[in-house]
Design a protein around this motif. Structure first.
Motif, PDB file in Angstrom:
ATOM      1  N   SER A 190     -19.230  37.980   3.153  1.00 53.75           N
ATOM      2  CA  SER A 190     -20.038  38.993   3.846  1.00 53.75           C
ATOM      3  C   SER A 190     -19.200  39.747   4.874  1.00 53.75           C
ATOM      4  CB  SER A 190     -21.234  38.324   4.529  1.00 53.75           C
ATOM      5  OG  SER A 190     -22.083  37.702   3.588  1.00 53.75           O
ATOM      6  N   SER A 191     -18.333  39.025   5.573  1.00 58.43           N
ATOM      7  CA  SER A 191     -17.467  39.657   6.568  1.00 58.43           C
ATOM      8  C   SER A 191     -16.544  40.682   5.927  1.00 58.43           C
ATOM      9  CB  SER A 191     -16.622  38.598   7.283  1.00 58.43           C
ATOM     10  OG  SER A 191     -17.426  37.599   7.838  1.00 58.43           O
ATOM     11  N   LEU A 192     -15.970  40.289   4.784  1.00 56.45           N
ATOM     12  CA  LEU A 192     -15.041  41.176   4.087  1.00 56.45           C
ATOM     13  C   LEU A 192     -15.761  42.424   3.573  1.00 56.45           C
ATOM     14  CD1 LEU A 192     -12.182  41.606   3.109  1.00 56.45           C
ATOM     15  CD2 LEU A 192     -12.708  40.252   1.085  1.00 56.45           C
ATOM     16  N   LEU A 193     -16.954  42.232   2.989  1.00 55.70           N
ATOM     17  CA  LEU A 193     -17.726  43.367   2.483  1.00 55.70           C
ATOM     18  C   LEU A 193     -18.112  44.313   3.619  1.00 55.70           C
ATOM     19  CD1 LEU A 193     -20.060  41.612  -0.118  1.00 55.70           C
ATOM     20  CD2 LEU A 193     -18.173  43.177  -0.599  1.00 55.70           C
ATOM     21  N   PHE A 194     -18.508  43.746   4.746  1.00 54.78           N
ATOM     22  CA  PHE A 194     -18.871  44.557   5.902  1.00 54.78           C
ATOM     23  C   PHE A 194     -17.683  45.413   6.344  1.00 54.78           C
ATOM     24  CE2 PHE A 194     -19.156  45.298  10.457  1.00 54.78           C
ATOM     25  CZ  PHE A 194     -20.464  45.732  10.622  1.00 54.78           C
ATOM     26  N   GLY A 195     -16.516  44.781   6.459  1.00 51.41           N
ATOM     27  CA  GLY A 195     -15.325  45.517   6.881  1.00 51.41           C
ATOM     28  C   GLY A 195     -14.962  46.635   5.929  1.00 51.41           C
ATOM     29  N   ILE A 196     -15.060  46.356   4.630  1.00 45.71           N
ATOM     30  CA  ILE A 196     -14.711  47.356   3.616  1.00 45.71           C
ATOM     31  C   ILE A 196     -15.667  48.549   3.670  1.00 45.71           C
ATOM     32  CG2 ILE A 196     -14.617  47.792   1.127  1.00 45.71           C
ATOM     33  CD1 ILE A 196     -13.610  44.882   0.828  1.00 45.71           C
ATOM     34  N   PRO A 214     -13.440  55.740   8.687  1.00 47.45           N
ATOM     35  CA  PRO A 214     -12.035  55.365   8.478  1.00 47.45           C
ATOM     36  C   PRO A 214     -11.242  55.135   9.759  1.00 47.45           C
ATOM     37  CG  PRO A 214     -12.650  57.263   7.129  1.00 47.45           C
ATOM     38  CD  PRO A 214     -13.762  57.038   8.095  1.00 47.45           C
ATOM     39  N   PHE A 215     -11.711  55.682  10.867  1.00 52.27           N
ATOM     40  CA  PHE A 215     -10.978  55.515  12.123  1.00 52.27           C
ATOM     41  C   PHE A 215     -11.136  54.103  12.703  1.00 52.27           C
ATOM     42  CE2 PHE A 215     -15.163  57.255  13.001  1.00 52.27           C
ATOM     43  CZ  PHE A 215     -15.641  56.455  14.027  1.00 52.27           C
ATOM     44  N   ILE A 216     -12.081  53.302  12.139  1.00 50.05           N
ATOM     45  CA  ILE A 216     -12.261  51.920  12.587  1.00 50.05           C
ATOM     46  C   ILE A 216     -11.509  51.002  11.622  1.00 50.05           C
ATOM     47  CG2 ILE A 216     -13.887  50.075  13.135  1.00 50.05           C
ATOM     48  CD1 ILE A 216     -16.015  52.144  13.623  1.00 50.05           C
ATOM     49  N   PRO A 217     -10.494  50.275  12.066  1.00 46.98           N
ATOM     50  CA  PRO A 217      -9.727  49.399  11.167  1.00 46.98           C
ATOM     51  C   PRO A 217     -10.592  48.273  10.605  1.00 46.98           C
ATOM     52  CG  PRO A 217      -8.605  49.717  13.275  1.00 46.98           C
ATOM     53  CD  PRO A 217      -9.997  50.249  13.445  1.00 46.98           C
ATOM     54  N   VAL A 218     -10.293  47.862   9.367  1.00 50.01           N
ATOM     55  CA  VAL A 218     -11.040  46.776   8.721  1.00 50.01           C
ATOM     56  C   VAL A 218     -11.002  45.494   9.548  1.00 50.01           C
ATOM     57  CG1 VAL A 218     -11.139  45.255   6.700  1.00 50.01           C
ATOM     58  CG2 VAL A 218     -10.789  47.723   6.393  1.00 50.01           C
TER      59      VAL A 218
END
Length: 451
Positions: free
Chosen positions: A106-112, A119-123
């Motif tokens: 879930s964390s990874l999907l949220f970041g992606i 796009p200005f917010i890093p993963v």
């Protein structure tokens, strides 16, 4: 009387159902749609119906065992009590893969997703922010966690309803197949049954959530009555949502071979049905669904760890600790948060491989535990008992074992390595089986559960 803090019974049937559906995250039916419809050659609603039937067999076994053992631990508890303590430990160890790694996914999907539209917010920053929020919600208490999940779940169901209504409107206006009701999504003459079965293992994991609620047994009011109802209702509600969503998606967009990218097929369909507005709604719901699912899976995982720590199967000072203030297993929640940080450098396929292995392995043994506990240990062997406690769970065990054996090599290798580590730890715990591993004490007077 034990004066240490205990888990608090505060959850009603509604809370438990919302928790399970949040873990399930119904919106994920769209994220797998493109791959699933190609694999099933245009019969994805039928594939979901088959998956629902399969999961109902396992839900049936969970229902039988939770009535007998309404205690935190889920599959770990049922196999330990139904078969033996060593097998219970191994099943508990393997099922930890699901609960510990689900928040990471879930964390990874949220970041992606967030990075894709901002796009200005890093993963990495998105992932860290996500994990901090989820951890705080779970620490503050299970009722808060279920309430937050309920709000986020409501957005998912609202989106699915809006999608289906817009599909009906489009079909009446001549879009897609032009028919609101058609047998085509369920039955295509030139499709081989093997094509449908090949995608069923993936779709079965869409139903994960009915099993997770059994980890809340000590926090649920009247668990012997509440949890069996919740198990069936979660499975059935999920099944209805999945079948309805995929039916209308296929009806409104029958030419599934024209997708530019199967992984983003849902975006094409949603945009076709409701334009940019519905697509924006879809993306926001997908992001919030990750939060709801992570809250539920993290909460479940922390309680499985607590069950094992309370009996010194894992070090009790850490895993068996409950916060006196919040009545939650804080250390376990923090451990899961640390594991979730692995999403900063692990990929989605690796985590998914672990989860696939763990779920089907555990389901197989929960089904078998019903047979061993009722038919062999309790000697309930009338004709009715043989059917209820023997034949039906055995069918469930055979089906889940079959799909477990069909997992790809990557899943089998990673899962087997994890299982081997658990076996080595079991050898250490039992001094090479000279001692029995600690077992859960099924005496509610000793559980110190706060009402």
């Amino acid at each position: 009387m034990n004066n240490s803090p205990g888990l608090k019974r505060s959850l009603s049937l509604g809370h438990v159902i919302l928790f399970g559906l949040s873990f399930m995250a119904p919106i994920t039916v769209f994220t797998t749609y493109g791959i699933a419809i190609e694999s099933s050659n245009g019969m994805i609603p039928t594939a979901y119906i088959i998956s629902l039937c399969i999961m109902l067999f396992t839900a049936y076994s969970y229902e039988k065992m939770v009535k007998e053992f309404p205690i935190t631990g889920s599959a770990y508890t049922y196999v330990q009590k139904g078969i033996n303590s060593s097998m219970g430990f191994l099943v508990g160890w393997v099922i930890l893969l699901d609960y510990l790694l689900s928040p990471m996914i879930s964390s990874l999907l949220f970041g992606i997703f967030v990075h894709a539209y901002l796009p200005f917010i890093p993963v990495p920053l998105c992932i860290i922010f996500f994990i901090v929020i989820i951890t705080l919600i779970n620490i503050l208490g299970i009722k808060l966690a279920t309430n937050v999940s309920a709000i986020l779940l409501a957005f998912q169901i609202l989106f699915i309803l809006a999608f289906c209504i817009l599909c009906v409107k489009g079909l009446l206006g001549g879009k897609g197949s032009g028919e609101v009701w058609s047998i085509t999504p369920f039955l295509v003459s030139n499709v081989h049954f093997s094509s449908i079965l090949s995608i069923v293992p993936l779709l079965c994991f869409s139903f994960l959530g009915f099993d997770a609620v059994t980890t809340l047994a000590e926090e649920t009011k009247n668990p012997k009555k509440t949890l069996p109802k919740a198990i069936y209702l979660i499975t059935l509600i999920g099944g209805v949502l999945f079948v309805a969503s995929t039916y209308f998606a296929q009806a409104i967009y029958p030419n599934f071979s024209s997708f530019k990218d199967p992984e983003s097929a849902a975006v094409e369909i949603v945009t076709y049905v409701g334009g940019n507005l519905l697509n924006a709604f879809f993306l926001s719901v997908t992001v919030t669904a990750a939060i709801a699912s992570a809250v539920a899976s993290g909460g479940s995982g922390s309680r499985v760890l607590y069950a094992m720590g309370r009996e010194n199967i894992l070090p009790a000072k850490v895993f068996g600790y409950l916060s006196p203030r919040f009545r939650t297993p804080v250390y376990n929640i923090l451990i899961i948060a640390v594991i979730s940080m692995s999403s900063l450098f692990l990929d989605l396929n690796t985590a998914a491989a672990f989860i696939n292995f763990g779920a089907l392995f555990a389901f197989t043994f929960v089904n078998l535990s019903v047979v061993v506990h009722y038919v062999i240990k309790k000697r309930q062997r009338t004709l009715k008992d043989i059917i209820v406690f023997g034949i039906i769970p055995l069918i469930g065990a055979c089906i889940t074992a079959l799909f477990w054996s069909m997992l790809d090599l990557h899943s089998m290798i990673l899962g087997s390595v994890w299982g081997l580590l658990g076996f080595i730890y079991l050898l250490h715990l039992t001094k090479f089986f000279r001692h029995r591993p600690p077992e859960l004490d099924f005496d509610e007077t000793n559980l110190d559960v706060q009402i």
